[in-house]
Motif scaffolding. Sequence first.
Motif, short mmCIF file in Angstrom:
data_model
loop_
_atom_site.label_atom_id
_atom_site.label_comp_id
_atom_site.label_asym_id
_atom_site.label_seq_id
_atom_site.Cartn_x
_atom_site.Cartn_y
_atom_site.Cartn_z
N GLU A 62 0.84 -1.21 0.00
CA GLU A 62 0.00 0.00 0.00
C GLU A 62 0.88 1.26 0.00
OE1 GLU A 62 -3.13 0.01 -0.46
OE2 GLU A 62 -3.80 -2.00 0.06
N CYS A 157 -3.81 -5.74 -3.68
CA CYS A 157 -4.46 -5.19 -2.48
C CYS A 157 -5.63 -6.07 -2.06
CB CYS A 157 -4.98 -3.78 -2.74
SG CYS A 157 -3.74 -2.57 -3.16
N GLN A 191 -10.38 -0.92 -1.89
CA GLN A 191 -9.53 -1.77 -2.74
C GLN A 191 -10.34 -2.37 -3.89
OE1 GLN A 191 -8.14 -4.48 0.28
NE2 GLN A 191 -6.24 -3.35 0.59
N HIS A 194 -11.03 0.30 -6.46
CA HIS A 194 -9.88 0.58 -7.34
C HIS A 194 -9.80 -0.46 -8.45
CE1 HIS A 194 -7.63 2.59 -3.69
NE2 HIS A 194 -8.78 3.17 -3.99
FE LIG Z 1 -4.40 -0.56 -2.28
#
Ligand SMILES: [Fe+2]
Length: 234
Positions: A62, A157, A191, A194
């Motif tokens: 991250e 992630c 996450q 994204h």
């Molecule tokens: Fe991430």
Amino acid sequence: MTDMLDLTRVTADVGATIKPGPMVTAPPDRAVTDDVLKNVAEGAGINGPLLADLLVAMAIHENTSINMYRALRSYTLNPMLHSAFSSFEQDALEAVGIYTELGQELGVPKYYISPAGRMTEGLNSHMVMSLLASGSADAVTADMKAVEMVMLGANMCVANTMLLAELAEEVDDDHVKGLLMDAVGKLIGPQRHHLEWAIDTRRTMAMTMLQHPVGHKLLTFAENVVAKVKGVAP
Ligand SMILES: [Fe+2]
């Protein structure tokens, strides 16, 4: 665990400690052994040293995503992508904080950087380095690659958090289970967003390019892509 909210990269000068490996040596005051990490998530029946190494690597993933979003933001000329990368950078910063807190509550030493974490840094920084080749591509192609980087990074992630979720299911200790589930609950939403955004945006950009008649001006073509991407803005 590292205080990575404040530090871009945890190195020796800020107090990093590490587990010596086949090609890594560390002075005694910087060396962390499995014996030191055996109390991580104590009583939960988990391999503490391995959990510590994994959590640090997840936090570093991250942390390096923050760097990636900053780099992507500075490269793109597309305002929609710029705003998505800025918003994802904030989410990555929050994710580092969640991992940092989880690690510290489970007993991972502050400023401990695992060998898995250092390799994650290497892997992710090479992905960002591929931007050096953007000079060989037009702006839309470079933007496509930027979105693909988000897609690859966000996949990791999500996979990291799903691993913690599975671990939480298996753990008997209520305290450790609660800490893991709490972290999972905070991490997974952004996450997944994204990842879905990256898949949708890449598809939209590719379809626009594929359906673009050969011979049209690149500018019109780029404007088309920007307009289409607006539909999948964050
Ligand atoms: Fe991430």
